[in-house]
Design a protein around this motif. Sequence first.
Motif, PDB file in Angstrom:
ATOM      1  N   TYR A 391       0.828  -1.201   0.000  1.00 25.94           N
ATOM      2  CA  TYR A 391       0.000   0.000   0.000  1.00 25.94           C
ATOM      3  C   TYR A 391       0.869   1.260   0.000  1.00 25.94           C
ATOM      4  CZ  TYR A 391      -3.905  -3.097   1.186  1.00 25.94           C
ATOM      5  OH  TYR A 391      -4.859  -4.084   1.178  1.00 25.94           O
ATOM      6  N   GLU A 392       1.935   1.220   0.792  1.00 23.40           N
ATOM      7  CA  GLU A 392       2.824   2.380   0.879  1.00 23.40           C
ATOM      8  C   GLU A 392       3.461   2.677  -0.478  1.00 23.40           C
ATOM      9  OE1 GLU A 392       7.024   3.336   3.078  1.00 23.40           O
ATOM     10  OE2 GLU A 392       5.450   2.387   4.281  1.00 23.40           O
ATOM     11  N   ALA A 393       3.836   1.630  -1.206  1.00 20.82           N
ATOM     12  CA  ALA A 393       4.436   1.838  -2.523  1.00 20.82           C
ATOM     13  C   ALA A 393       3.442   2.490  -3.481  1.00 20.82           C
ATOM     14  CB  ALA A 393       4.925   0.506  -3.091  1.00 20.82           C
ATOM     15  N   LEU A 394       2.164   2.100  -3.387  1.00 20.21           N
ATOM     16  CA  LEU A 394       1.153   2.711  -4.250  1.00 20.21           C
ATOM     17  C   LEU A 394       0.955   4.182  -3.895  1.00 20.21           C
ATOM     18  CD1 LEU A 394      -0.949   2.437  -6.469  1.00 20.21           C
ATOM     19  CD2 LEU A 394      -2.583   1.635  -4.757  1.00 20.21           C
ATOM     20  N   VAL A 395       0.957   4.510  -2.607  1.00 23.75           N
ATOM     21  CA  VAL A 395       0.863   5.908  -2.190  1.00 23.75           C
ATOM     22  C   VAL A 395       2.045   6.696  -2.752  1.00 23.75           C
ATOM     23  CG1 VAL A 395       0.913   7.478  -0.222  1.00 23.75           C
ATOM     24  CG2 VAL A 395      -0.429   5.380  -0.097  1.00 23.75           C
ATOM     25  N   GLU A 396       3.232   6.117  -2.619  1.00 23.44           N
ATOM     26  CA  GLU A 396       4.437   6.788  -3.111  1.00 23.44           C
ATOM     27  C   GLU A 396       4.339   7.056  -4.611  1.00 23.44           C
ATOM     28  OE1 GLU A 396       9.216   5.873  -3.573  1.00 23.44           O
ATOM     29  OE2 GLU A 396       8.060   4.805  -2.048  1.00 23.44           O
ATOM     30  N   ALA A 397       3.840   6.091  -5.354  1.00 26.25           N
ATOM     31  CA  ALA A 397       3.711   6.268  -6.804  1.00 26.25           C
ATOM     32  C   ALA A 397       2.728   7.382  -7.126  1.00 26.25           C
ATOM     33  CB  ALA A 397       3.253   4.968  -7.455  1.00 26.25           C
ATOM     34  N   ASN A 398       1.625   7.448  -6.395  1.00 23.77           N
ATOM     35  CA  ASN A 398       0.634   8.490  -6.635  1.00 23.77           C
ATOM     36  C   ASN A 398       1.143   9.883  -6.255  1.00 23.77           C
ATOM     37  OD1 ASN A 398      -2.262   7.649  -7.505  1.00 23.77           O
ATOM     38  ND2 ASN A 398      -1.557   5.981  -6.198  1.00 23.77           N
ATOM     39  N   LEU A 399       2.045   9.939  -5.289  1.00 20.17           N
ATOM     40  CA  LEU A 399       2.567  11.228  -4.842  1.00 20.17           C
ATOM     41  C   LEU A 399       3.775  11.673  -5.647  1.00 20.17           C
ATOM     42  CD1 LEU A 399       2.272  10.830  -0.973  1.00 20.17           C
ATOM     43  CD2 LEU A 399       0.828  12.183  -2.476  1.00 20.17           C
ATOM     44  N   GLY A 400       4.136  10.932  -6.660  1.00 20.35           N
ATOM     45  CA  GLY A 400       5.266  11.322  -7.499  1.00 20.35           C
ATOM     46  C   GLY A 400       6.584  10.743  -7.064  1.00 20.35           C
ATOM     47  N   GLY A 401       6.575   9.949  -6.007  1.00 22.59           N
ATOM     48  CA  GLY A 401       7.782   9.242  -5.622  1.00 22.59           C
ATOM     49  C   GLY A 401       8.778  10.057  -4.827  1.00 22.59           C
ATOM     50  N   ASP A 402       8.416  11.258  -4.369  1.00 23.50           N
ATOM     51  CA  ASP A 402       9.410  12.076  -3.694  1.00 23.50           C
ATOM     52  C   ASP A 402       8.977  12.500  -2.295  1.00 23.50           C
ATOM     53  OD1 ASP A 402       8.645  15.295  -5.288  1.00 23.50           O
ATOM     54  OD2 ASP A 402       7.399  13.682  -4.504  1.00 23.50           O
TER      55      ASP A 402
END
Length: 449
Positions: A391-402
């Motif tokens: 789930y955290e990885a999906l959040v990171e992807a949606n937030l642009g990864g930064d």
Amino acid sequence: CVTGVQTCALPICEAAWVKGDLEGATKAWEAALAAETDPAKKVDLLLRLAAAERERGLLPQAGRRLDAAEATGLIPARVANDRALWMLAGGDAPGAATKLTGAFEAAQKAADPALAASVANNLGLARLALGRPDDAEKAFAAADKLFTAMGDTLGRADALTNLGLARKRAGRLREARASLEEAIPLFGGAIGAIDARNDLGVVLQALGLDDDAARLYEAALTDARDPRRRGALLANLATVYHRRGDESGAIQRYDQAIQALDAAGRPDDALAVALKRALVGVPTVESYRALHDRARDPRTRATAALNLGGLLWKDDPAAAAKLAAEARELTDDSGVRWRADYLEGRVALAAGRRDEALKLLGRAVETLERTRRDLGDAEARGFRTANAAVYEALVEANLGGDQRAVAAAAERLALADHEAPPVPEDRKSTRLNSSHTVISYAVFCLKKK
């Protein structure tokens, strides 16, 4: 986690066999065989001896018993059933499935429901070994119906145990738990109850309920006498210690499990445990690659491929992607599928391919959410916590990864909010909305900054 393989193929009356005293059962049947003159009864005893020796890991001896039984030409469907189990124990799942299909047809033609039920149960085991849990479930369900119609409680307990294992591999954890909890009391004092408790522990761990699983494993260990079952229980107990962060406790139990499984003549199972042990501490790519290359069982090799990919994805993303593809080709296990999506999603995210990462990670979360939606509150909480990194990885992807810190905070909030399902109740909607839920928490965190 390592799972028990049930081999309750024939109605066994001897108390020694039912209680797991395989050596005692072997001696009793050898004495009976020496005194028996009826050809058909001799074949029956040869098959019982082959089953006991197979369980003890003595495959060459079991093979010779089966050779002698086949040479008589008597009760061929039963002999074929037991030969298939011997093949399955030796790693030949495709051959076992073919032979069992023929044996099932022969049992139906002979109007022998008891044999048909046993063969259907074993055919399910072969299909599981081939990585086809949905097809395996159909075979186990058919066996359960036949055993129920005959009033065979032990046979039904065995089929329900296997049914639970198939449902677990298909990702339907609540149904798996229900099947296993129904099976355990049906065994009474029979040894199959240990397998069922072991498999239930695996399901509980998948739900994040490690303490409940550990209690099951420890209680079952007090009853397990043969090395195969002890090895499986110790291996699963080791994973609990590993997840708790107790590396020395995990290593100790992994080593005990490997020793027990080697003694039981189960090299594939021992290798599966060695793959888990190698992840304790700081594993090296070279040592793990060597273990991966040794794996023969499709599911074990798929797990090894994903774990190796997890070690490689930062330094060699192309190799990690190939390993994910290998895992998908080896088995249709839902756990393998979402892990492969997660691995490739992380590779894509690190490479800046955000759209691809969103697709893969979203698909991984969608698979997890199909399971989570059917769980109770406590089960869902443990399940989401156990798989929080996805789930955290999906959040990171949606937030642009930064914005890793924001993603982590958003996930912690999301994990605390199990009362509101992240997917609408409208089952006609095929679009996953769980990512929208965790993103809303991310936005909330950003506004607070």
